[in-house]
Design an enzyme around this catalytic site. Structure first.
Site, mmCIF file in Angstrom:
data_model
loop_
_atom_site.group_PDB
_atom_site.id
_atom_site.type_symbol
_atom_site.label_atom_id
_atom_site.label_comp_id
_atom_site.label_asym_id
_atom_site.label_seq_id
_atom_site.Cartn_x
_atom_site.Cartn_y
_atom_site.Cartn_z
ATOM 1 N N ASP A 110 56.019 45.642 -2.000
ATOM 2 C CA ASP A 110 55.441 47.131 -1.434
ATOM 3 C C ASP A 110 55.511 47.201 0.092
ATOM 4 O O ASP A 110 56.728 47.402 0.759
ATOM 5 C CB ASP A 110 53.798 47.322 -1.672
ATOM 6 C CG ASP A 110 53.263 48.368 -1.255
ATOM 7 O OD1 ASP A 110 53.655 49.444 -1.340
ATOM 8 O OD2 ASP A 110 51.916 48.475 -1.042
ATOM 9 N N PHE A 159 50.349 54.588 -6.439
ATOM 10 C CA PHE A 159 49.369 53.316 -6.907
ATOM 11 C C PHE A 159 49.349 53.185 -8.452
ATOM 12 O O PHE A 159 49.098 54.135 -8.931
ATOM 13 C CB PHE A 159 47.956 53.481 -6.335
ATOM 14 C CG PHE A 159 47.335 52.221 -6.714
ATOM 15 C CD1 PHE A 159 47.492 51.129 -5.708
ATOM 16 C CD2 PHE A 159 46.507 52.024 -7.717
ATOM 17 C CE1 PHE A 159 46.704 49.825 -5.790
ATOM 18 C CE2 PHE A 159 45.901 50.829 -8.054
ATOM 19 C CZ PHE A 159 46.127 49.743 -7.191
ATOM 20 N N VAL A 160 50.122 51.965 -8.862
ATOM 21 C CA VAL A 160 50.366 51.829 -10.268
ATOM 22 C C VAL A 160 49.608 50.759 -10.710
ATOM 23 O O VAL A 160 49.080 49.649 -10.152
ATOM 24 C CB VAL A 160 51.640 51.757 -10.633
ATOM 25 C CG1 VAL A 160 52.498 52.985 -10.509
ATOM 26 C CG2 VAL A 160 52.301 50.483 -9.744
HETATM 27 P P1 5GP Z 1 52.642 43.906 0.098
HETATM 28 O O1 5GP Z 1 52.255 42.931 0.812
HETATM 29 O O2 5GP Z 1 54.062 44.036 -0.113
HETATM 30 O O3 5GP Z 1 52.126 45.246 0.458
HETATM 31 O O4 5GP Z 1 51.967 44.049 -1.224
HETATM 32 C C1 5GP Z 1 52.149 43.373 -2.387
HETATM 33 C C2 5GP Z 1 50.856 43.154 -3.321
HETATM 34 O O5 5GP Z 1 50.145 44.411 -3.099
HETATM 35 C C3 5GP Z 1 51.229 43.132 -4.477
HETATM 36 O O6 5GP Z 1 51.578 41.820 -5.020
HETATM 37 C C4 5GP Z 1 50.296 43.809 -5.453
HETATM 38 O O7 5GP Z 1 49.384 42.841 -5.583
HETATM 39 C C5 5GP Z 1 49.732 44.788 -4.459
HETATM 40 N N1 5GP Z 1 50.067 46.228 -4.667
HETATM 41 C C6 5GP Z 1 50.921 46.735 -3.990
HETATM 42 N N2 5GP Z 1 51.268 48.150 -4.652
HETATM 43 C C7 5GP Z 1 50.319 48.039 -5.464
HETATM 44 C C8 5GP Z 1 50.222 49.174 -6.650
HETATM 45 O O8 5GP Z 1 50.793 50.190 -6.557
HETATM 46 N N3 5GP Z 1 49.357 48.665 -7.531
HETATM 47 C C9 5GP Z 1 48.618 47.328 -7.697
HETATM 48 N N4 5GP Z 1 47.845 47.344 -8.589
HETATM 49 N N5 5GP Z 1 48.666 46.677 -6.739
HETATM 50 C C10 5GP Z 1 49.560 46.871 -5.673
#
Ligand code: 5GP
Ligand code: MG
Length: 189
Positions: A110, A159-160
């Site tokens: 993300d 958000f999934v």
């Molecule tokens: P980042 O550090 O890249 O922002 O976030 C990664 C983590 O955020 C992922 O491993 C996941 O746990 C959570 N995350 C990011 N987007 C989503 C989403 O759309 N749905 C869910 N359930 N978790 C997300």
């Protein structure tokens, strides 16, 4: 012959982004991509809990390499749909990764903060190689530059939940990946 039963999408989902069948097909082809890259080398997989649990379990059974598995945990979204602050490592590695071919497996890329933190931590342990495999990639959301070596599906900024991904620890057991209804994003808090 009875008609093929199509499971109804979960009532809390607004839409399905990736179906059960699409996930299974893509996980099989990711297994082939891994095999092509690693040949017969042993792979040390570092899976990021809890989100990558189901993806990791399915993906690892698509390769016949010798695989060592370790799981690590970072701070999560809690009961929110927005990433907050800097992720922190909650549970670290137990396997040695020096001189090993390390593959980090995560559910979704993300902002890139979590994976860049974990990748730089592991890089400091001098692995023979370090690669990253994610099931989903929300490219448009990146806050720090980070690209995965293997990506299941690129998805829009929604958000999934499902197939390991949660909202407030729910929905991980859905077979598909879907967008949660707005009304359900406030429940369970
Ligand atoms: P980042 O550090 O890249 O922002 O976030 C990664 C983590 O955020 C992922 O491993 C996941 O746990 C959570 N995350 C990011 N987007 C989503 C989403 O759309 N749905 C869910 N359930 N978790 C997300
Ligand atoms: Mg995660």
């Amino acid at each position: 012959m009875p008609a093929k039963k199509v499971p109804a999408p979960h009532p809390d989902l607004e839409s399905v982004l990736v179906t059960d069948a699409q996930i299974r097909r893509r996980v099989r082809s990711l297994g082939r991509e891994l095999k092509k890259t690693y040949g017969n080398e042993e792979i040390t997989v570092v899976s990021i809990m809890n989100g990558a649990l189901i993806f990791t379990a399915d993906l690892l059974r698509e390769v016949d390499n010798v695989v060592r598995l370790d799981c690590i945990r970072t701070t999560s979204y809690g009961s929110s749909t927005e990433s907050h602050g800097t992720p922190k490592l909650v549970h670290g590695l137990t396997l040695d990764v020096a001189d090993r071919h390390v593959l980090i497996v995560d559910d979704i890329l993300d902002t890139g903060k979590t994976l860049s933190l974990i990748a730089s931590m592991i890089r400091g342990m001098r692995p023979a190689s370090l690669r990253v495999c994610v099931l989903l990639d929300k490219k448009g959301r990146r806050q720090v530059p980070f690209e995965a070596d293997f990506v299941g599906f690129g998805i829009p900024d929604k958000f999934v939940v499902g197939y390991g991904l949660d909202f407030a620890e729910r929905y991980r057991n859905l077979h598909c990946i879907g967008v949660l209804k707005a009304s359900k994003q406030k429940a369970h808090l």
